[in-house]
Write a protein that holds these residues in place. Structure first.
Motif, PDB file in Angstrom:
ATOM      1  N   GLN A  54       0.825  -1.297  -0.246  1.00  0.00           N
ATOM      2  CA  GLN A  54      -0.017  -0.018  -0.026  1.00  0.00           C
ATOM      3  C   GLN A  54       0.881   1.353  -0.049  1.00  0.00           C
ATOM      4  N   SER A  55       1.996   1.091   0.403  1.00  0.00           N
ATOM      5  CA  SER A  55       2.933   2.278   0.155  1.00  0.00           C
ATOM      6  C   SER A  55       3.300   2.711  -1.205  1.00  0.00           C
ATOM      7  N   TYR A  56       3.760   4.169  -1.242  1.00  0.00           N
ATOM      8  CA  TYR A  56       4.235   4.406  -2.510  1.00  0.00           C
ATOM      9  C   TYR A  56       5.571   3.921  -3.170  1.00  0.00           C
ATOM     10  N   ALA A  57       5.762   3.583  -4.209  1.00  0.00           N
ATOM     11  CA  ALA A  57       6.983   2.987  -4.820  1.00  0.00           C
ATOM     12  C   ALA A  57       8.053   4.096  -4.772  1.00  0.00           C
ATOM     13  N   THR A  58       7.572   5.424  -4.624  1.00  0.00           N
ATOM     14  CA  THR A  58       8.865   6.328  -4.390  1.00  0.00           C
ATOM     15  C   THR A  58       9.516   6.377  -3.178  1.00  0.00           C
ATOM     16  N   ASN A  59       8.740   5.736  -2.303  1.00  0.00           N
ATOM     17  CA  ASN A  59       9.507   5.853  -0.932  1.00  0.00           C
ATOM     18  C   ASN A  59      10.569   4.621  -0.805  1.00  0.00           C
ATOM     19  N   TYR A  60      10.623   3.864  -1.943  1.00  0.00           N
ATOM     20  CA  TYR A  60      11.635   2.567  -2.006  1.00  0.00           C
ATOM     21  C   TYR A  60      12.489   2.849  -3.118  1.00  0.00           C
ATOM     22  N   LEU A  61      12.059   3.664  -4.266  1.00  0.00           N
ATOM     23  CA  LEU A  61      12.831   3.471  -5.454  1.00  0.00           C
ATOM     24  C   LEU A  61      13.159   5.152  -5.561  1.00  0.00           C
ATOM     25  N   GLN A  62      14.497   5.042  -6.112  1.00  0.00           N
ATOM     26  CA  GLN A  62      15.167   6.393  -6.565  1.00  0.00           C
ATOM     27  C   GLN A  62      14.581   6.793  -8.045  1.00  0.00           C
TER      28      GLN A  62
END
Length: 153
Positions: free
Chosen positions: A58-66
């Motif tokens: 449910q988290s945004y992918a931008t939190n994990y990917l640069q």
């Protein structure tokens, strides 16, 4: 606008927009990279850092990917018990294209072998305690002329 590059298959690559939930991103990757439905997917960077997108759907992918970074598509097989997860690059001939990354993922997939040295074992801890007690009980006797004794009346 940021984007990420995902490498897969026969050294192919596609661009994806990570400004969405991890669930949506993984489903887009699954559809565009033609991966089977039952396969658990994830991404890894060039250093072998698995992004664990499946654990935070449910988290945004931008939190994990640069943004503007290249990632490699991997298949995750959940480990059971003490066995770690197994990570497989979904890239044809990874030993030719990214041998260092392949080695790092293989190391992550190996079970951790813990060796117990004697000093870390229960007997080692017990012997330390016994040695401490023995050393405190071997104090030199006090000098009776200098130590205060019982008071005489």
């Amino acid at each position: 606008m940021s984007f990420v590059i995902v490498k897969y298959g026969d050294n192919q690559q596609k661009i994806f927009n990570p400004l969405c939930s991890n669930l949506v991103l993984l489903e887009c990757i699954r559809r565009n990279c033609k991966c089977d439905k039952g396969v658990m997917l994830d991404l890894t960077d060039a250093e072998g850092n698995v992004k664990h997108l499946n654990e935070n759907l449910q988290s945004y992918a931008t939190n994990y990917l640069q943004g503007r970074t290249t990632y490699w598509l991997i298949k995750v097989e959940k480990g059971t018990g003490d066995n770690p997860n197994k990570y497989t690059l979904l890239l044809d001939d990874p030993e030719v294209h990214v041998p260092d990354l392949l080695q790092r993922l293989e190391n992550l997939s190996k079970p951790v072998v813990r060796t117990i040295t004697r000093k870390d074992s229960k007997w080692g801890v017990l012997s330390k305690k016994l040695n401490r007690k023995a050393s405190t009980s071997k104090r030199p006797p006090s000098n009776p002329s200098t130590s205060p004794g019982p008071k005489k009346k």
